[in-house]
Design a protein around this motif. Sequence first.
Motif, PDB file in Angstrom:
ATOM      1  N   GLN A   1       0.854  -1.199   0.000  1.00  0.00           N
ATOM      2  CA  GLN A   1       0.000   0.000   0.000  1.00  0.00           C
ATOM      3  C   GLN A   1       0.886   1.243   0.000  1.00  0.00           C
ATOM      4  N   VAL A   2       0.346   2.304  -0.556  1.00  0.00           N
ATOM      5  CA  VAL A   2       1.094   3.555  -0.693  1.00  0.00           C
ATOM      6  C   VAL A   2       0.285   4.697  -0.100  1.00  0.00           C
ATOM      7  N   GLN A   3       0.975   5.598   0.541  1.00  0.00           N
ATOM      8  CA  GLN A   3       0.344   6.826   1.052  1.00  0.00           C
ATOM      9  C   GLN A   3       1.037   8.037   0.482  1.00  0.00           C
ATOM     10  N   LEU A   4       0.259   9.028   0.093  1.00  0.00           N
ATOM     11  CA  LEU A   4       0.787  10.331  -0.300  1.00  0.00           C
ATOM     12  C   LEU A   4       0.278  11.333   0.726  1.00  0.00           C
ATOM     13  N   VAL A   5       1.191  12.003   1.403  1.00  0.00           N
ATOM     14  CA  VAL A   5       0.815  12.952   2.441  1.00  0.00           C
ATOM     15  C   VAL A   5       1.251  14.347   2.019  1.00  0.00           C
ATOM     16  N   GLU A   6       0.277  15.225   1.884  1.00  0.00           N
ATOM     17  CA  GLU A   6       0.531  16.596   1.449  1.00  0.00           C
ATOM     18  C   GLU A   6       0.597  17.529   2.646  1.00  0.00           C
TER      19      GLU A   6
ATOM     20  N   GLN B   1      -2.369  36.100   1.072  1.00  0.00           N
ATOM     21  CA  GLN B   1      -2.877  37.245   0.321  1.00  0.00           C
ATOM     22  C   GLN B   1      -2.416  37.184  -1.129  1.00  0.00           C
ATOM     23  N   ALA B   2      -3.173  37.814  -1.988  1.00  0.00           N
ATOM     24  CA  ALA B   2      -2.793  37.881  -3.397  1.00  0.00           C
ATOM     25  C   ALA B   2      -1.387  38.474  -3.527  1.00  0.00           C
ATOM     26  N   GLY B   3      -0.606  37.861  -4.390  1.00  0.00           N
ATOM     27  CA  GLY B   3       0.779  38.275  -4.562  1.00  0.00           C
ATOM     28  C   GLY B   3       1.752  37.521  -3.688  1.00  0.00           C
ATOM     29  N   GLY B   4       1.217  36.754  -2.749  1.00  0.00           N
ATOM     30  CA  GLY B   4       2.063  36.010  -1.818  1.00  0.00           C
ATOM     31  C   GLY B   4       2.543  34.689  -2.380  1.00  0.00           C
ATOM     32  N   SER B   5       3.215  33.932  -1.504  1.00  0.00           N
ATOM     33  CA  SER B   5       3.815  32.657  -1.911  1.00  0.00           C
ATOM     34  C   SER B   5       3.478  31.556  -0.923  1.00  0.00           C
ATOM     35  N   LEU B   6       3.457  30.348  -1.431  1.00  0.00           N
ATOM     36  CA  LEU B   6       3.292  29.147  -0.618  1.00  0.00           C
ATOM     37  C   LEU B   6       4.080  28.033  -1.279  1.00  0.00           C
ATOM     38  N   THR B   7       4.527  27.077  -0.465  1.00  0.00           N
ATOM     39  CA  THR B   7       5.174  25.891  -1.008  1.00  0.00           C
ATOM     40  C   THR B   7       4.452  24.657  -0.482  1.00  0.00           C
ATOM     41  N   LEU B   8       3.999  23.825  -1.397  1.00  0.00           N
ATOM     42  CA  LEU B   8       3.344  22.563  -1.055  1.00  0.00           C
ATOM     43  C   LEU B   8       4.366  21.433  -1.133  1.00  0.00           C
ATOM     44  N   SER B   9       4.189  20.455  -0.265  1.00  0.00           N
ATOM     45  CA  SER B   9       5.026  19.254  -0.278  1.00  0.00           C
ATOM     46  C   SER B   9       4.136  18.025  -0.303  1.00  0.00           C
ATOM     47  N   CYS B  10       4.643  16.967  -0.911  1.00  0.00           N
ATOM     48  CA  CYS B  10       3.912  15.702  -0.935  1.00  0.00           C
ATOM     49  C   CYS B  10       4.926  14.578  -0.843  1.00  0.00           C
ATOM     50  N   ALA B  11       4.822  13.791   0.231  1.00  0.00           N
ATOM     51  CA  ALA B  11       5.750  12.684   0.451  1.00  0.00           C
ATOM     52  C   ALA B  11       5.030  11.357   0.252  1.00  0.00           C
ATOM     53  N   ALA B  12       5.645  10.503  -0.546  1.00  0.00           N
ATOM     54  CA  ALA B  12       5.096   9.171  -0.794  1.00  0.00           C
ATOM     55  C   ALA B  12       5.811   8.151   0.075  1.00  0.00           C
ATOM     56  N   SER B  13       5.046   7.216   0.606  1.00  0.00           N
ATOM     57  CA  SER B  13       5.635   6.166   1.433  1.00  0.00           C
ATOM     58  C   SER B  13       4.874   4.869   1.219  1.00  0.00           C
ATOM     59  N   GLY B  14       5.538   3.753   1.595  1.00  0.00           N
ATOM     60  CA  GLY B  14       4.890   2.457   1.454  1.00  0.00           C
ATOM     61  C   GLY B  14       5.631   1.568   0.491  1.00  0.00           C
ATOM     62  N   SER B  15       4.877   0.761  -0.225  1.00  0.00           N
ATOM     63  CA  SER B  15       5.441  -0.227  -1.137  1.00  0.00           C
ATOM     64  C   SER B  15       5.852   0.433  -2.461  1.00  0.00           C
ATOM     65  N   ILE B  16       7.067   0.984  -2.484  1.00  0.00           N
ATOM     66  CA  ILE B  16       7.538   1.744  -3.639  1.00  0.00           C
ATOM     67  C   ILE B  16       8.857   1.163  -4.142  1.00  0.00           C
ATOM     68  N   PHE B  17       8.864   0.760  -5.417  1.00  0.00           N
ATOM     69  CA  PHE B  17      10.119   0.389  -6.058  1.00  0.00           C
ATOM     70  C   PHE B  17      10.709   1.601  -6.784  1.00  0.00           C
TER      71      PHE B  17
END
Length: 122
Positions: free
Chosen positions: A1-6, A13-29
């Motif tokens: 099984q695999v999980q993606l956690v964001e 506010q408009a004009g601002g910045s954000l950074t999103l992250s997403c980590a995958a874990s589990g049965s991954i080759f």
Amino acid sequence: QVQLVESGGGLVQAGGSLTLSCAASGSIFSINAMGWYRQAPGKQRELVAIIASSGSTNYADFVKGRFTISRDNAKNTVYLQMSSLKPEDTAVYYCNARIVHSSWSSKAYDYWGQGTQVTVSS
């Protein structure tokens, strides 16, 4: 099984910045493409940006020059740096990954994160 956690969504506010992250874990080759999609209320889910295992990228026209997608293969993590945010960027952002589970099959399966809300105020 695999999980993606964001993580990383929020209110900005408009004009601002954000950074999103997403980590995958589990049965991954291995992980083929990883990407970010978004869905605003009453609209269909749409592609924001995608990055191949080679590092090549593709962006939707509406984010070109403002968003940057990157990945850390050692950490099975994909990032989305968002700048010059606009109110129309408000949506739930979803991470996607195409994952190969074993060395004896090249078949890749799609997995999705639970979504993270990004709200841009005017």
